[in-house]
Design an enzyme around this catalytic site. Structure first.
Site, PDB file in Angstrom:
ATOM      1  N   PRO A  29      42.569  29.956 -22.542  1.00 28.49           N
ATOM      2  CA  PRO A  29      43.800  30.610 -22.103  1.00 28.49           C
ATOM      3  C   PRO A  29      44.433  29.837 -20.935  1.00 28.49           C
ATOM      4  O   PRO A  29      43.738  29.444 -20.005  1.00 28.49           O
ATOM      5  CB  PRO A  29      43.321  31.981 -21.623  1.00 28.49           C
ATOM      6  N   GLU A 104      43.661  36.589 -23.688  1.00 29.56           N
ATOM      7  CA  GLU A 104      43.095  36.820 -22.368  1.00 29.56           C
ATOM      8  C   GLU A 104      43.706  38.106 -21.795  1.00 29.56           C
ATOM      9  O   GLU A 104      44.777  38.072 -21.163  1.00 29.56           O
ATOM     10  CB  GLU A 104      43.421  35.625 -21.470  1.00 29.56           C
ATOM     11  N   TYR A 175      38.662  39.570 -18.273  1.00 23.71           N
ATOM     12  CA  TYR A 175      38.941  38.478 -17.337  1.00 23.71           C
ATOM     13  C   TYR A 175      38.483  38.863 -15.932  1.00 23.71           C
ATOM     14  O   TYR A 175      39.139  39.640 -15.236  1.00 23.71           O
ATOM     15  CB  TYR A 175      40.437  38.167 -17.361  1.00 23.71           C
ATOM     16  N   TYR A 180      41.313  38.172  -9.749  1.00 28.69           N
ATOM     17  CA  TYR A 180      41.903  39.313 -10.447  1.00 28.69           C
ATOM     18  C   TYR A 180      40.935  40.499 -10.387  1.00 28.69           C
ATOM     19  O   TYR A 180      39.784  40.370  -9.984  1.00 28.69           O
ATOM     20  CB  TYR A 180      42.260  38.932 -11.886  1.00 28.69           C
ATOM     21  N   ALA A 324      42.730  22.948 -21.425  1.00 30.10           N
ATOM     22  CA  ALA A 324      44.053  23.524 -21.179  1.00 30.10           C
ATOM     23  C   ALA A 324      44.993  22.334 -21.090  1.00 30.10           C
ATOM     24  O   ALA A 324      45.700  22.007 -22.051  1.00 30.10           O
ATOM     25  CB  ALA A 324      44.062  24.355 -19.912  1.00 30.10           C
ATOM     26  N   CYS A 348      45.879  13.377 -20.691  1.00 25.73           N
ATOM     27  CA  CYS A 348      46.444  14.082 -19.536  1.00 25.73           C
ATOM     28  C   CYS A 348      46.293  13.191 -18.296  1.00 25.73           C
ATOM     29  O   CYS A 348      45.250  12.570 -18.105  1.00 25.73           O
ATOM     30  CB  CYS A 348      45.672  15.379 -19.358  1.00 25.73           C
ATOM     31  N   CYS A 366      55.404  18.994 -19.642  1.00 31.53           N
ATOM     32  CA  CYS A 366      54.290  18.061 -19.525  1.00 31.53           C
ATOM     33  C   CYS A 366      54.818  16.641 -19.387  1.00 31.53           C
ATOM     34  O   CYS A 366      55.691  16.227 -20.147  1.00 31.53           O
ATOM     35  CB  CYS A 366      53.389  18.170 -20.748  1.00 31.53           C
ATOM     36  N   ASP A 649      65.723   8.159 -15.137  1.00 35.14           N
ATOM     37  CA  ASP A 649      66.189   8.215 -13.751  1.00 35.14           C
ATOM     38  C   ASP A 649      67.582   7.629 -13.587  1.00 35.14           C
ATOM     39  O   ASP A 649      68.288   7.967 -12.634  1.00 35.14           O
ATOM     40  CB  ASP A 649      65.203   7.477 -12.837  1.00 35.14           C
TER      41      ASP A 649
HETATM   42  P1  ADP Z   1      62.536   5.685 -15.419  1.00 30.67           P
HETATM   43  O1  ADP Z   1      61.616   6.612 -14.709  1.00 30.67           O
HETATM   44  O2  ADP Z   1      63.851   6.299 -15.733  1.00 30.67           O
HETATM   45  O3  ADP Z   1      61.902   5.019 -16.580  1.00 30.67           O
HETATM   46  P2  ADP Z   1      61.982   3.427 -13.651  1.00 30.67           P
HETATM   47  O4  ADP Z   1      62.632   3.126 -12.353  1.00 30.67           O
HETATM   48  O5  ADP Z   1      60.556   3.818 -13.645  1.00 30.67           O
HETATM   49  O6  ADP Z   1      62.907   4.535 -14.344  1.00 30.67           O
HETATM   50  O7  ADP Z   1      62.125   2.197 -14.621  1.00 30.67           O
HETATM   51  C1  ADP Z   1      63.343   1.514 -14.768  1.00 30.67           C
HETATM   52  C2  ADP Z   1      63.023   0.080 -15.149  1.00 30.67           C
HETATM   53  O8  ADP Z   1      64.220  -0.559 -15.518  1.00 30.67           O
HETATM   54  C3  ADP Z   1      62.432  -0.732 -14.008  1.00 30.67           C
HETATM   55  O9  ADP Z   1      61.183  -1.261 -14.425  1.00 30.67           O
HETATM   56  C4  ADP Z   1      63.445  -1.858 -13.781  1.00 30.67           C
HETATM   57  O10 ADP Z   1      62.823  -3.095 -13.471  1.00 30.67           O
HETATM   58  C5  ADP Z   1      64.138  -1.914 -15.116  1.00 30.67           C
HETATM   59  N1  ADP Z   1      65.494  -2.486 -15.041  1.00 30.67           N
HETATM   60  C6  ADP Z   1      66.485  -2.107 -14.207  1.00 30.67           C
HETATM   61  N2  ADP Z   1      67.593  -2.854 -14.418  1.00 30.67           N
HETATM   62  C7  ADP Z   1      67.282  -3.708 -15.424  1.00 30.67           C
HETATM   63  C8  ADP Z   1      68.003  -4.743 -16.112  1.00 30.67           C
HETATM   64  N3  ADP Z   1      69.253  -5.015 -15.810  1.00 30.67           N
HETATM   65  N4  ADP Z   1      67.369  -5.409 -17.101  1.00 30.67           N
HETATM   66  C9  ADP Z   1      66.091  -5.108 -17.443  1.00 30.67           C
HETATM   67  N5  ADP Z   1      65.370  -4.159 -16.823  1.00 30.67           N
HETATM   68  C10 ADP Z   1      65.953  -3.465 -15.832  1.00 30.67           C
HETATM   69 FE1  SF4 Z   2      48.319  16.810 -17.850  1.00 32.67          FE
HETATM   70 FE2  SF4 Z   2      50.421  16.419 -16.264  1.00 32.67          FE
HETATM   71 FE3  SF4 Z   2      50.749  17.140 -18.832  1.00 32.67          FE
HETATM   72 FE4  SF4 Z   2      49.779  18.881 -17.117  1.00 32.67          FE
HETATM   73  S1  SF4 Z   2      51.822  17.955 -17.073  1.00 32.67           S
HETATM   74  S2  SF4 Z   2      49.012  18.472 -19.156  1.00 32.67           S
HETATM   75  S3  SF4 Z   2      48.553  17.597 -15.791  1.00 32.67           S
HETATM   76  S4  SF4 Z   2      49.895  15.227 -18.087  1.00 32.67           S
END
Ligand code: ADP
Ligand code: SF4
Length: 683
Positions: A29, A104, A175, A180, A324, A348, A366, A649
């Site tokens: 659970p 559970e 449980y 709890y 889990a 994980c 996750c 990102d």
């Molecule tokens: P995300 O979490 O979104 O994957 P990261 O910052 O971990 O972002 O990864 C972005 C990747 O993109 C980095 O490894 C960076 O070196 C790569 N990157 C950024 N600009 C360029 C580019 N112009 N050409 C190739 N790779 C790039």
């Molecule tokens: Fe594992 Fe992180 Fe996924 Fe949770 S979120 S199951 S800790 S990889």
């Protein structure tokens, strides 16, 4: 592929009272954040584990009565017969894959705040549960239960057990864990009763035994009855094989349930993050149980290695391998072991983002498995991706988002090229996984690279920084930009608004450190990101022998990590590494080898010597390439590029869980018109 015979033992059936588990993989659970209002979502999430080979699949905590009301945290209920159908959706789905379904049953006692039902919390002796997590704190003390309250509780368990059986559950829990109500009866600190339920352990176990009996009677012995019990506090001396209260409790109860599900007492120790805790960390606390009882025992420990699982069984620690988090990260873990595909397990990483989702009150998320929680809503399956596409996709950026996007696009049938500027794939994780305790996080990269390398229609190009012209000349049908984000030296105002950047020699961000900036102590880390980075950098610097002061306007170090269960251990670790902590302060200036700190509330000033100021605050997307290409639609069209997407990102900086999710979604949706995308709603 063929299974390694060493792992055959994992696939033996196990008798649990009147029920027979088809193998030793037991999805224990755990909260999914899915309530009775989301029956299909919950059923699809749990059934995917059954499909993936888990022989038993359980729900999370299911309240037996309105006096255990955890809302707004998401919990299931079996309060009346109207609740039966919503659970039956899950049991039917689990049974279709040949697994047993467990529930559970839960009464939170002093833990549940009953915010909506407004009933008084119940407890053995009126002793409050002392929470450190603000949302769990209460301004309501529990009522000490009298004899009629105890009779009521047993009746509620009995009625809920009857409903659970009607819903199709095979294994029904009592449980007695995690503070709890039944657990509070076991602990002398909560249980100060002088009647037959308090005093000696033989009295303190009475309620648990009566709940087990009531559960068995309610189902006339047709369902298996499991006891989930926390043993950490009872066994104050882990690893000591002499008599402890934990031994006494198990001795007293050894013949009562059909199964013991053994665990720790608190979320940070029970669901410990990998940052400070290795696989199998429960063993010193739960290792003795099988020596006392002949009933099967299940326990967890973030097990992802089949060798560790086999060792747990052969050494007589566990009979069933509880999962889990490993079952969230890879619902198909058992099938992969069964089919000799162990290297395909999506292990994980122990980041505890899944637990943070429960603290947020939402469906499980996750980092490793972006499909978790989306099995019903979006129709995503963790292993199956419809092969519905042709054409050539260029993914720019080989971080978590780019790798996930590339992998899912390849599974859809696209020819995929991933170009990464750096020598190594992994993006932010190339550096971050080298920070203290974060090594396991590199599994995000390892899993994806391992899968990508198995495709012959995938090309991986490291050391390939691409320009807009490179992209236009590449000949791709689609371009996905996953170029990440960068940390900014921007500051923070007492009104919680962004403030101007702190500039000057010695000011740096985590990116500068990743890129090898020269650092002179003493170091001041100014953290208002509040997740792991500020404390991880502090520990990293301290381990290099530098004097480090960690400054944050928050009340705790890495304040948000209360959600990932890491916060107490981070505080402990920084203290251990002699990092000085200044909470409730922000950095107001840095010049001439000195930072000025201002108290957030009083405005009082203080000065600190500083050679390097590391600002861990905002991140900004690296999306200039996207902006440039988006501003040249004619050139993009002339280059034959039908679609241009930005993800991870670079779309919106955040935790890795979001980057992987966005990378996955971008890949699933590429070339699919919005109207054709599945988005199912539940009431
Ligand atoms: P995300 O979490 O979104 O994957 P990261 O910052 O971990 O972002 O990864 C972005 C990747 O993109 C980095 O490894 C960076 O070196 C790569 N990157 C950024 N600009 C360029 C580019 N112009 N050409 C190739 N790779 C790039
Ligand atoms: Fe594992 Fe992180 Fe996924 Fe949770 S979120 S199951 S800790 S990889």
């Amino acid at each position: 592929m063929v299974r390694d015979p060493r792992y055959d033992i994992l696939f033996e059936p196990v008798q649990i009272g009147p029920k027979r588990a088809p193998n030793r993989f037991y999805a224990v659970p755990h909260s999914s954040g899915m309530t009775n209002a989301n029956p299909e979502t919950r059923a699809a999430f749990r059934a995917t584990k059954a499909e993936g080979g888990w022989g038993v699949v359980c729900t999370g905590a299911c309240s037996i009565h309105p006096s255990a009301d955890d809302r707004p945290f998401p919990n299931a209920t079996l309060w009346d017969d109207a609740d039966i159908r919503t659970h039956a959706v899950m049991t039917e789905a689990v049974h279709r894959h040949g697994a047993l379904a467990g529930v559970e049953l839960w009464h939170g006692g002093a833990f549940s705040m009953n915010r909506i039902t407004r009933l008084p919390p119940l407890s053995p002796s009126g002793v409050p549960w002392l929470a450190t997590h603000v949302p769990f704190m209460s301004q309501q003390r529990p009522k000490a239960m009298d004899a009629s309250d105890i009779r009521d509780l047993i009746h509620w368990q009995s009625a809920a057990a009857r409903r659970a059986e009607a819903a199709g559950f095979d294994i029904i829990y009592v449980y007695a864990g995690m503070g709890y109500l039944p657990h509070e009866f076991l602990l002398a600190e909560y249980n100060r009763r002088t009647d037959a339920y308090g005093g000696a352990m033989s009295n303190r176990v009475r309620l648990v035994r009566e709940l087990i009996d009531a559960t068995r009677e309610a189902t006339s012995g047709r369902a298996a009855v499991a006891l989930r019990i926390s043993l950490e506090e009872l066994r104050k001396r882990p690893g000591v094989h002499g008599e402890t209260e934990a031994h006494e409790a198990i001795e007293q109860l050894k013949g009562d349930p059909d199964l013991f599900d053994v665990k720790m007492d608190t979320s940070p120790t029970d669901c410990a993050a990998s940052r400070y805790t290795p696989e199998g960390s429960h063993e010193p606390v739960v290792d003795f149980v099988k020596r006392i009882t002949s009933k099967p025992v299940v326990g967890v420990g973030r097990f992802t290695s089949p060798d560790t699982m086999v060792s747990q069984i052969r050494r007589g620690i566990l009979d069933l391998i509880g999962g889990a988090r490993p079952s969230i990260a890879d619902p198909f873990l058992p099938r992969k072991i069964a089919e000799g595909r162990g290297e395909e397990i999506r292990e994980c990483i122990g980041c505890n983002m899944c637990i943070a989702s429960w603290h947020d009150g939402v469906w499980v998320r996750c980092t490793q498995n972006p499909t978790a929680g989306e099995e019903h809503r979006r129709g995503w399956h963790p292993e199956k991706v419809k092969r519905d596409a042709t054409g050539r996709v260029l993914v720019v950026g080989g971080g978590p988002a780019g790798l996930e996007a590339g992998l899912t696009l390849a599974r859809r049938g696209f020819d995929v090229t991933i170009a990464e500027a750096r020598e190594q794939f992994g993006g932010r994780l190339a550096f971050e996984s080298r920070l203290p305790g974060l090594n396991a996080w590199h599994r995000v990269v390892d899993y994806r690279l391992g899968q990508l390398r198995a495709f012959n229609h995938v090309a991986l190009y490291p050391a390939s920084p691409l320009t807009a012209e490179d992209i236009l000349n590449f000949g791709a049908d689609h371009v996905v930009l996953a170029t990440g984000a960068r940390w900014l030296p921007d500051s923070f105002s007492p009104n919680e608004h962004p403030a101007d950047a702190i500039t000057g020699p010695g000011v740096m961000t985590p990116d500068d450190i990743a890129e090898g900036a020269a650092i002179e102590g003493p170091v001041v880390v100014f953290d208002f990101d509040d997740y792991y980075m500020g404390s991880a950098i502090s520990e990293h610097m301290a381990r290099r022998g530098l004097d480090v002061t960690y400054v944050t306007p928050a009340g705790f170090v890495s304040a948000w990590t209360i959600n990932t269960n890491e916060l107490p251990l981070i505080h402990r670790s920084l203290a251990h590494h002699a990092v000085v902590v200044r909470t409730l302060h922000f950095v107001s200036s840095f010049a001439n080898g000195e930072v000025s700190l201002t108290h957030l509330f009083t405005g009082d000033q203080a000065a600190l010597p500083c050679g390097a100021l590391v600002v861990v605050g905002h991140r900004a997307p690296v999306n200039a390439l996207y902006a440039e290409l988006a501003a040249r639609p004619r050139d993009v069209a002339a280059a034959g590029i039908a679609s241009l997407a930005v993800t991870g990102d670079a779309l919106a900086p955040g935790a890795i869980v979001h980057a992987v999710y966005n990378g996955h979604r971008t890949a699933r949706e590429l070339g699919i018109a919005p109207a054709q995308r599945i988005v199912r709603r539940e009431a």
